[in-house]
Design a protein around this motif. Sequence first.
Motif, PDB file in Angstrom:
ATOM      1  N   GLY A 158       0.794  -1.221   0.000  1.00  0.00           N
ATOM      2  CA  GLY A 158       0.000   0.000   0.000  1.00  0.00           C
ATOM      3  C   GLY A 158       0.830   1.276   0.000  1.00  0.00           C
ATOM      4  O   GLY A 158       0.329   2.352   0.355  1.00  0.00           O
ATOM      5  N   LEU A 159       2.071   1.214  -0.432  1.00  0.00           N
ATOM      6  CA  LEU A 159       2.909   2.414  -0.447  1.00  0.00           C
ATOM      7  C   LEU A 159       2.804   3.125  -1.790  1.00  0.00           C
ATOM      8  O   LEU A 159       2.272   2.590  -2.767  1.00  0.00           O
ATOM      9  CB  LEU A 159       4.370   2.064  -0.135  1.00  0.00           C
ATOM     10  N   THR A 160       3.323   4.351  -1.831  1.00  0.00           N
ATOM     11  CA  THR A 160       3.312   5.159  -3.047  1.00  0.00           C
ATOM     12  C   THR A 160       4.731   5.603  -3.355  1.00  0.00           C
ATOM     13  O   THR A 160       5.408   6.204  -2.500  1.00  0.00           O
ATOM     14  CB  THR A 160       2.415   6.393  -2.880  1.00  0.00           C
ATOM     15  N   VAL A 161       5.196   5.289  -4.564  1.00  0.00           N
ATOM     16  CA  VAL A 161       6.527   5.729  -4.993  1.00  0.00           C
ATOM     17  C   VAL A 161       6.412   7.140  -5.547  1.00  0.00           C
ATOM     18  O   VAL A 161       5.609   7.405  -6.443  1.00  0.00           O
ATOM     19  CB  VAL A 161       7.107   4.785  -6.057  1.00  0.00           C
ATOM     20  N   SER A 162       7.219   8.039  -5.009  1.00  0.00           N
ATOM     21  CA  SER A 162       7.142   9.442  -5.428  1.00  0.00           C
ATOM     22  C   SER A 162       8.475  10.115  -5.172  1.00  0.00           C
ATOM     23  O   SER A 162       9.457   9.457  -4.782  1.00  0.00           O
ATOM     24  CB  SER A 162       6.032  10.167  -4.654  1.00  0.00           C
ATOM     25  N   GLU A 163       8.508  11.415  -5.362  1.00  0.00           N
ATOM     26  CA  GLU A 163       9.718  12.183  -5.067  1.00  0.00           C
ATOM     27  C   GLU A 163       9.932  12.237  -3.563  1.00  0.00           C
ATOM     28  O   GLU A 163       8.981  12.314  -2.780  1.00  0.00           O
ATOM     29  CB  GLU A 163       9.574  13.599  -5.632  1.00  0.00           C
ATOM     30  N   SER A 164      11.184  12.193  -3.148  1.00  0.00           N
ATOM     31  CA  SER A 164      11.498  12.224  -1.722  1.00  0.00           C
ATOM     32  C   SER A 164      11.252  13.605  -1.133  1.00  0.00           C
ATOM     33  O   SER A 164      11.357  14.620  -1.835  1.00  0.00           O
ATOM     34  CB  SER A 164      12.964  11.840  -1.497  1.00  0.00           C
ATOM     35  N   PRO A 165      10.936  13.667   0.152  1.00  0.00           N
ATOM     36  CA  PRO A 165      10.796  14.974   0.805  1.00  0.00           C
ATOM     37  C   PRO A 165      12.135  15.694   0.875  1.00  0.00           C
ATOM     38  O   PRO A 165      13.199  15.079   0.727  1.00  0.00           O
ATOM     39  CB  PRO A 165      10.275  14.615   2.202  1.00  0.00           C
ATOM     40  N   ASP A 166      12.082  17.008   1.123  1.00  0.00           N
ATOM     41  CA  ASP A 166      13.295  17.826   1.093  1.00  0.00           C
ATOM     42  C   ASP A 166      14.346  17.342   2.082  1.00  0.00           C
ATOM     43  O   ASP A 166      15.538  17.316   1.767  1.00  0.00           O
ATOM     44  CB  ASP A 166      12.935  19.288   1.378  1.00  0.00           C
ATOM     45  N   TRP A 167      13.931  16.945   3.290  1.00  0.00           N
ATOM     46  CA  TRP A 167      14.925  16.546   4.298  1.00  0.00           C
ATOM     47  C   TRP A 167      15.735  15.350   3.826  1.00  0.00           C
ATOM     48  O   TRP A 167      16.948  15.272   4.055  1.00  0.00           O
ATOM     49  CB  TRP A 167      14.253  16.242   5.641  1.00  0.00           C
TER      50      TRP A 167
ATOM     51  N   HIS B 152      18.057  -3.763   0.187  1.00  0.00           N
ATOM     52  CA  HIS B 152      17.576  -3.804  -1.200  1.00  0.00           C
ATOM     53  C   HIS B 152      16.071  -3.986  -1.185  1.00  0.00           C
ATOM     54  O   HIS B 152      15.535  -4.809  -0.437  1.00  0.00           O
ATOM     55  CB  HIS B 152      18.223  -4.940  -1.986  1.00  0.00           C
ATOM     56  N   ALA B 153      15.376  -3.191  -2.013  1.00  0.00           N
ATOM     57  CA  ALA B 153      13.922  -3.257  -2.113  1.00  0.00           C
ATOM     58  C   ALA B 153      13.533  -3.899  -3.441  1.00  0.00           C
ATOM     59  O   ALA B 153      13.922  -3.420  -4.510  1.00  0.00           O
ATOM     60  CB  ALA B 153      13.327  -1.858  -1.997  1.00  0.00           C
ATOM     61  N   PHE B 154      12.746  -4.983  -3.373  1.00  0.00           N
ATOM     62  CA  PHE B 154      12.218  -5.647  -4.558  1.00  0.00           C
ATOM     63  C   PHE B 154      10.750  -5.269  -4.722  1.00  0.00           C
ATOM     64  O   PHE B 154      10.017  -5.130  -3.731  1.00  0.00           O
ATOM     65  CB  PHE B 154      12.305  -7.178  -4.414  1.00  0.00           C
ATOM     66  N   ASP B 155      10.315  -5.122  -5.963  1.00  0.00           N
ATOM     67  CA  ASP B 155       8.893  -4.956  -6.221  1.00  0.00           C
ATOM     68  C   ASP B 155       8.216  -6.298  -5.947  1.00  0.00           C
ATOM     69  O   ASP B 155       8.450  -7.288  -6.662  1.00  0.00           O
ATOM     70  CB  ASP B 155       8.673  -4.536  -7.680  1.00  0.00           C
ATOM     71  N   ALA B 156       7.408  -6.356  -4.903  1.00  0.00           N
ATOM     72  CA  ALA B 156       6.823  -7.637  -4.486  1.00  0.00           C
ATOM     73  C   ALA B 156       5.931  -8.236  -5.562  1.00  0.00           C
ATOM     74  O   ALA B 156       5.793  -9.464  -5.656  1.00  0.00           O
ATOM     75  CB  ALA B 156       6.032  -7.439  -3.194  1.00  0.00           C
TER      76      ALA B 156
ATOM     77  N   SER C 106      13.248  -6.459 -11.464  1.00  0.00           N
ATOM     78  CA  SER C 106      12.679  -6.710 -10.136  1.00  0.00           C
ATOM     79  C   SER C 106      12.733  -5.480  -9.233  1.00  0.00           C
ATOM     80  O   SER C 106      12.292  -5.533  -8.093  1.00  0.00           O
ATOM     81  CB  SER C 106      13.422  -7.866  -9.451  1.00  0.00           C
ATOM     82  N   GLY C 107      13.285  -4.367  -9.736  1.00  0.00           N
ATOM     83  CA  GLY C 107      13.458  -3.185  -8.907  1.00  0.00           C
ATOM     84  C   GLY C 107      12.194  -2.366  -8.760  1.00  0.00           C
ATOM     85  O   GLY C 107      11.173  -2.589  -9.413  1.00  0.00           O
ATOM     86  N   VAL C 108      12.294  -1.370  -7.886  1.00  0.00           N
ATOM     87  CA  VAL C 108      11.181  -0.465  -7.620  1.00  0.00           C
ATOM     88  C   VAL C 108      11.010   0.500  -8.780  1.00  0.00           C
ATOM     89  O   VAL C 108      11.982   1.065  -9.296  1.00  0.00           O
ATOM     90  CB  VAL C 108      11.435   0.308  -6.315  1.00  0.00           C
ATOM     91  N   SER C 109       9.756   0.701  -9.206  1.00  0.00           N
ATOM     92  CA  SER C 109       9.439   1.646 -10.267  1.00  0.00           C
ATOM     93  C   SER C 109       8.313   2.556  -9.793  1.00  0.00           C
ATOM     94  O   SER C 109       7.784   2.406  -8.680  1.00  0.00           O
ATOM     95  CB  SER C 109       9.013   0.905 -11.537  1.00  0.00           C
ATOM     96  N   ALA C 110       7.909   3.487 -10.653  1.00  0.00           N
ATOM     97  CA  ALA C 110       6.848   4.433 -10.287  1.00  0.00           C
ATOM     98  C   ALA C 110       5.517   3.722 -10.056  1.00  0.00           C
ATOM     99  O   ALA C 110       4.632   4.255  -9.374  1.00  0.00           O
ATOM    100  CB  ALA C 110       6.705   5.483 -11.380  1.00  0.00           C
ATOM    101  N   GLN C 111       5.346   2.507 -10.620  1.00  0.00           N
ATOM    102  CA  GLN C 111       4.089   1.776 -10.474  1.00  0.00           C
ATOM    103  C   GLN C 111       4.076   0.847  -9.261  1.00  0.00           C
ATOM    104  O   GLN C 111       3.069   0.210  -8.958  1.00  0.00           O
ATOM    105  CB  GLN C 111       3.826   0.935 -11.732  1.00  0.00           C
ATOM    106  N   THR C 112       5.187   0.754  -8.551  1.00  0.00           N
ATOM    107  CA  THR C 112       5.284  -0.168  -7.417  1.00  0.00           C
ATOM    108  C   THR C 112       4.363   0.263  -6.277  1.00  0.00           C
ATOM    109  O   THR C 112       4.328   1.433  -5.894  1.00  0.00           O
ATOM    110  CB  THR C 112       6.736  -0.223  -6.911  1.00  0.00           C
ATOM    111  N   THR C 113       3.641  -0.698  -5.713  1.00  0.00           N
ATOM    112  CA  THR C 113       2.784  -0.424  -4.548  1.00  0.00           C
ATOM    113  C   THR C 113       3.124  -1.324  -3.370  1.00  0.00           C
ATOM    114  O   THR C 113       2.688  -1.070  -2.247  1.00  0.00           O
ATOM    115  CB  THR C 113       1.304  -0.608  -4.910  1.00  0.00           C
TER     116      THR C 113
END
Length: 809
Positions: free
Chosen positions: A232-241, A273-277, A331-338
């Motif tokens: 249930g996560l959302t891939v997006s731009e990271s916050p400034d910090w 390492h994060a895999f797209d489940a 297998s990596g994280v992409s913009a469509q990964t949830t």
Amino acid sequence: MEISYKWLREYIDLPELPEEVGKILTGTGLEVEGVEKIDAIPGGLEGVVLGEVLTCIPHPDADKLSLTTVDVGGAQPLSIVCGAPNVAAGQRVVVATVGATLHPAAGEPFQIKKAKIRGAASEGMICAEDEIGLGTSHAGIMILSTDLPNGTPAARYFNLEADYQIAIGLTPNRIDAASHFGTARDLKAVLNRPLTMPSVDAFAVSNQDRTLVVQVDDLAACPRYTGLTITGLTVSESPDWLKQRLLSIGLNPINNIVDITNFVCHDLGQPLHAFDADKITGNQVVVKTLPEGTPFVTLDGVERKLSATDLMICDAEKPMCIAGVFGGQNSGVSAQTTSIFLESAYFAPTSVRKTAQHHGLKTDASFRFERGTDPDMPIFALKRAALLIQEVGGGVVSSEITDLYPAPIQPFRVLVRYRNIDRLIGIQIDRTEIHRILNALDIQADEMSADSFVAVVPPYRVDVTREADVIEEILRIYGLDNVPLSVNLAADSLSEFPKTDPNQWQSRVGQLLAANGFYEILTLSLTRPAYNDAIRSTLTGSDVTLLNPLSDELSVMRQTLLFSALETLVYNLNRRQKDLRTFEFGKVYSRTQSEEGVSKYAERMRLSLALVGNQESESWLQKGQSVVYHDMATAVQRVLNLFRVKQIDTQPADPALFQYGLTYLVNKKPLVSLGLVHPKLTKLVDLKQPVFYADFDWSALLKLANSKAKYEEVPRFPEVRRDLSLVIDKGVTFEQISRMAHQTERKLLRSINVFDVYEGDNLGAGKKSYSVSFTLQDPTQTLTDAAIEKTMQRLMAGFERDLGAVIRK
């Protein structure tokens, strides 16, 4: 390795300035190579402060301008002309004072100066957000709500205080310090201050809807493997910090999920390492090796052929990642990964090192794994990353933590004797302080007695396995500067200085060459095998070959400095630096084999000189003239003069190296060879210009150092010059003429010099003419015409007899 000062302060209280922290770290063995200021925005808002508008009235000569007085914490308020429509008395505002340089969001930087605007004095500027680079709005000035006093730096209000990047030259044995937490551990020990660890108490498993089956087939290569699933996560731009943290250590942000894995790696030293489940087939993760030659496409889009020893992270059907080295493209994280499967493991250093070397891959993960990470860190790092991912990307933990660790790695147990601590350090340190230092380094004491104890070293300190290692830990935290230098030690050290100091002579020669237009170069000792092969006939030993070369192009040690100089010349010539004079002090390496088959290795120090291009830069005073052999001969002679080398013999230089040139010999041993480099060698480095080169045997040259100067009285009687023109065969060298002349006349002949060389058809085939001058002098009396004539006759007779010369007076 780069460390952020602000990031480091999250672990330990550091009132010390960054430069002082750098000195402290260097004292502990983490050598700081530099400290660089990093502004959060360009200019860092230096000279920009908070202020309060005290008065505001319309400008008498301009409808859209206002005259204000602004309190910025000084003795007197500032008079500022403002053009913003929303300025009013009582506002808290941002003020750029005189001298401040602003970096607007659009346009070039500009400096604030005192000015008169429509006849009214203006001593600063009340700023809009785009004018100080904080945004793009120019609708009006920024109006603040704050209780901070006037004059407070705006950077503090906006939380934009500058950071400092601390560059540490990390040695291979100190992988435990390859993170902000690891660096803070050393500061904790030397400063005796507590660490503040990030809390993972909020970690919780929300459900078990996405549990994966994890299997490790090669426990030797992967002693511990942990992981969990987040959905249930959302891939997006990271916050400034998060972006600022990564940028402060030279990393480029990618997306919030990948950035968190990179953040935790540099925060705690544990690669993740994060895999797209959704891309994991069969709901299964298997850690195993695959058959030799199996193709695998990595994240960079390159297809690689796997070795049978490469440890891989696979699903039920396919490989997904090279364990501890590099992820796969599919297998990596992409913009469509949830949903992701987050891995945190301990891989055997030997396995990762072999794999990274085989594929020529060097990543932040492999850098740490191949040196040895902390086997007790994966779970903590996993929880820390999961919490941060939920903070920046949402989602919930949808599985229990998988932790496969059948054979936990045990601490090292090392017997340490107090007498050896005192002996190796040189002084007796209080026993209480010894154990304080060790406890601060997480090294516990067991089986303590009056004479010794057993140091229990945590497994993340892979470099502390012997008694001497433990003592070194005590000394580096206690401080080398706190150990006084023994008077006897100082006296003994001074008495061991060699009579001939190689460093001093190297400095003197370097200064001499630099004063004559040469630039020193420093090059790698590793080189291409093709270079040694090209001059194989000139070499006396075999190549020294690396067992684990970085690449095929850097797989042997050099046997000459020639190609190092040629590559440097090419690099500069390709950048339009055409007139070059270089020198280098460097070692060359060779291997020989005894009759018993035992290899013996040798390294020899050499000095090389190289010339290419023109003698002097072209100007209106003179045209450019290409360097010639005698330019190099002059430079060589200057070096020899420094060592007072006078008596030299010569022979032709090796034709495999030089198209033409000479080798100077002293006591029948080669000292230096110089000449025009053979074109077949310059062609190897794609160098099309002629190069003059000289190669000194530095060790042989040093043996001639410190020779006593010889003094003699200035002769009271005049010297006499006589000239001869000798027509000789082209094969006769001036060296032969000089040697024969000195053998014929040993008493009166002081010097001989050739001042003209002529070749022409009128001399006959294969002939040339030397015009030679002879300087004669008798230190006891004035030479008579008869004595001069008698000497010249003997010389002419010798030239005719031994050299077949025809004399032309």
